[in-house]
Design a protein around this motif. Structure first.
Motif, PDB file in Angstrom:
ATOM      1  N   SER A 133       1.504  -1.592   0.122  1.00 28.52           N
ATOM      2  CA  SER A 133      -0.151  -0.046  -0.449  1.00 28.52           C
ATOM      3  C   SER A 133       1.287   1.330   0.466  1.00 28.52           C
ATOM      4  O   SER A 133       0.481   2.063  -0.413  1.00 28.52           O
ATOM      5  CB  SER A 133      -0.938  -0.125   1.255  1.00 28.52           C
ATOM      6  N   LEU A 164      -5.980   1.662  -0.119  1.00 23.69           N
ATOM      7  CA  LEU A 164      -5.694   1.164   0.973  1.00 23.69           C
ATOM      8  C   LEU A 164      -6.794   0.098   0.445  1.00 23.69           C
ATOM      9  O   LEU A 164      -6.815  -1.557   1.009  1.00 23.69           O
ATOM     10  CB  LEU A 164      -5.984   1.690   2.398  1.00 23.69           C
ATOM     11  N   THR A 168      -6.326  -3.894   0.563  1.00 28.18           N
ATOM     12  CA  THR A 168      -6.759  -5.357   1.129  1.00 28.18           C
ATOM     13  C   THR A 168      -7.901  -6.073   0.248  1.00 28.18           C
ATOM     14  O   THR A 168      -7.351  -7.166   0.870  1.00 28.18           O
ATOM     15  CB  THR A 168      -7.630  -4.526   2.119  1.00 28.18           C
TER      16      THR A 168
END
Length: 397
Positions: A133, A164, A168
């Protein structure tokens, strides 16, 4: 059938390997498109693209080694570590875009998590998110002119949150997709190994049973023959007594030979019920829906062994010479005759005469008990093998 099973498990292995390596193909497609766009828009210098592509070739080689190790039940630790470091370097060189070179670490994660426990796979996905990230955010912020940041919806904070969330989500999905394929492959492999072990156990049990039967049937007579022969030698001076003993030896030898022939004949005959269960399992394992239509009574003993041979040969031809998806096996009988029909929906373009010598042998078997055999397409896209035998037929020795 063992050759067919071996081909099946080999084909399954090849399919799973290709599926795992498709992730690498996706990585190359995304990277090449992103690099082309970067070169055209001049957001990615050629001096960084060329070494990055060379590094991607090395990464691909490591990736292929990892996937082969997975199917060999090994975890290629060295290759995984080197490929992971290289993936991060390539992501940094290529600008770290989540939809560009930043996709390389995700491709690495898809195979690096295979073979780990669930807990370690989750931790590896989390670690990949935390490392990739910042690279993605830094790369995107350094290669753009920030003109998109003029509105509230396109603020830097919103961009960071989006990256992010994207990383994720991807790091949560990628490890489990390929782990599922490998799990399916392992189930198939275990089933294959189980069948082999079951076959070996069945052979071993049959050998033990055969040895036990021979010992029980013939062992006693052979022991008695040995004792009687020794006694006859000792009684040689008395011809009358020796002759009586040798007559008993001859009687025992004939009895042993008769029981041995009966034992061997029993092994030459097939059990109809067992054969029906066996061919049903074989057909369904080959993807053919097997439907049994059986009478509520046992098939007469004189006909059952012959029908068992017919079923075995018929199913062998279905597997070898047809493209069947459904196979119906029907057995019926009355007081005069018994009928067996094996019908499949995969009519072969070859003439019946070309289906091998098996049908000729079956015709001879049925003729020996007064029966007949026919095998031909029935005009509705199906092929039917029909055996008819009188219920009082005896089985030839």
């Amino acid at each position: 059938m063992p050759e067919m099973e071996d081909k099946g498990i080999t084909r399954a292995r090849r399919i799973v390997l290709v599926t795992l390596n498709m992730t690498l193909v996706v990585v190359w497609v995304i990277v090449l498109l992103s690099s082309a766009a970067g070169l055209v828009l001049r957001t990615l210098p050629p001096a960084r693209v060329i070494p990055a592509l060379i590094g991607l070739v090395v990464f691909s080689w490591l990736f292929l080694r990892i996937t082969r190790a997975v199917l060999d039940h090994r975890y290629a630790t060295r290759e995984v570590v080197i490929a992971g470091v290289l993936a991060l370097v390539l992501s940094a060189l290529g600008g770290g875009s989540p939809t560009g070179w930043g996709f390389v670490p995700l491709g690495w994660l898809s195979v690096a998590a295979i073979g780990l426990s669930r807990r370690r796979a989750v931790l590896l996905g989390l670690a990949t998110t935390l490392v990739t990230s910042p690279l993605s955010i830094w790369g995107m912020l350094t290669v753009t002119d920030h003109s998109w940041a003029g509105t509230a919806d396109g603020s830097v904070a919103g961009f960071i949150i989006g990256v992010l969330l994207y990383n994720t989500l991807m790091c949560s999905i990628f490890p489990w997709a390929n782990r599922l394929w490998v799990w399916i492959w392992q189930l198939a492999e275990q089933a294959h190994d189980g069948k082999e072990a079951q076959s070996r156990l069945a052979v071993a049990e049959e050998r033990l049973r055969f040895a036990r039967d021979l010992h029980d049937l013939v062992g006693h007579q052979l022991s008695a023959i040995a004792v009687k022969s020794e006694l006859a030698v000792r009684l040689a001076p008395d011809p009358e007594a020796a002759g009586a003993e040798m007559a008993e030896v001859r009687s025992l030898a004939r009895k042993a030979l008769r029981e041995l022939r009966e034992a061997v004949r029993g092994y030459r005959e097939l059990d109809l019920v067992a054969e029906l269960g066996s061919v049903r399992g074989v057909l369904e394992a080959a993807g053919v829906d097997c439907r049994l239509h059986l009478p509520y009574r046992d098939v007469p003993a004189g006909v059952a062994p012959v029908f068992a041979w017919v079923i075995r040969e018929a199913v062998t031809n279905v597997l070898r010479h047809s493209t069947a998806t459904v196979c119906d096996i029907t057995v019926r009988f009355n007081g005069e005759e018994a009928v067996l029909e094996v019908t499949n929906d995969g009519v072969t373009p070859r003439p019946v005469e070309d289906l091998g010598s098996g049908l000729a042998g079956l015709t001879e078997r049925l003729a020996a008990v007064g029966g007949t055999l026919t095998a031909r397409p029935n005009g509705s896209g199906e092929f039917t093998l029909r055996a008819v035998a009188p219920v009082l037929a005896g089985v030839p020795a």
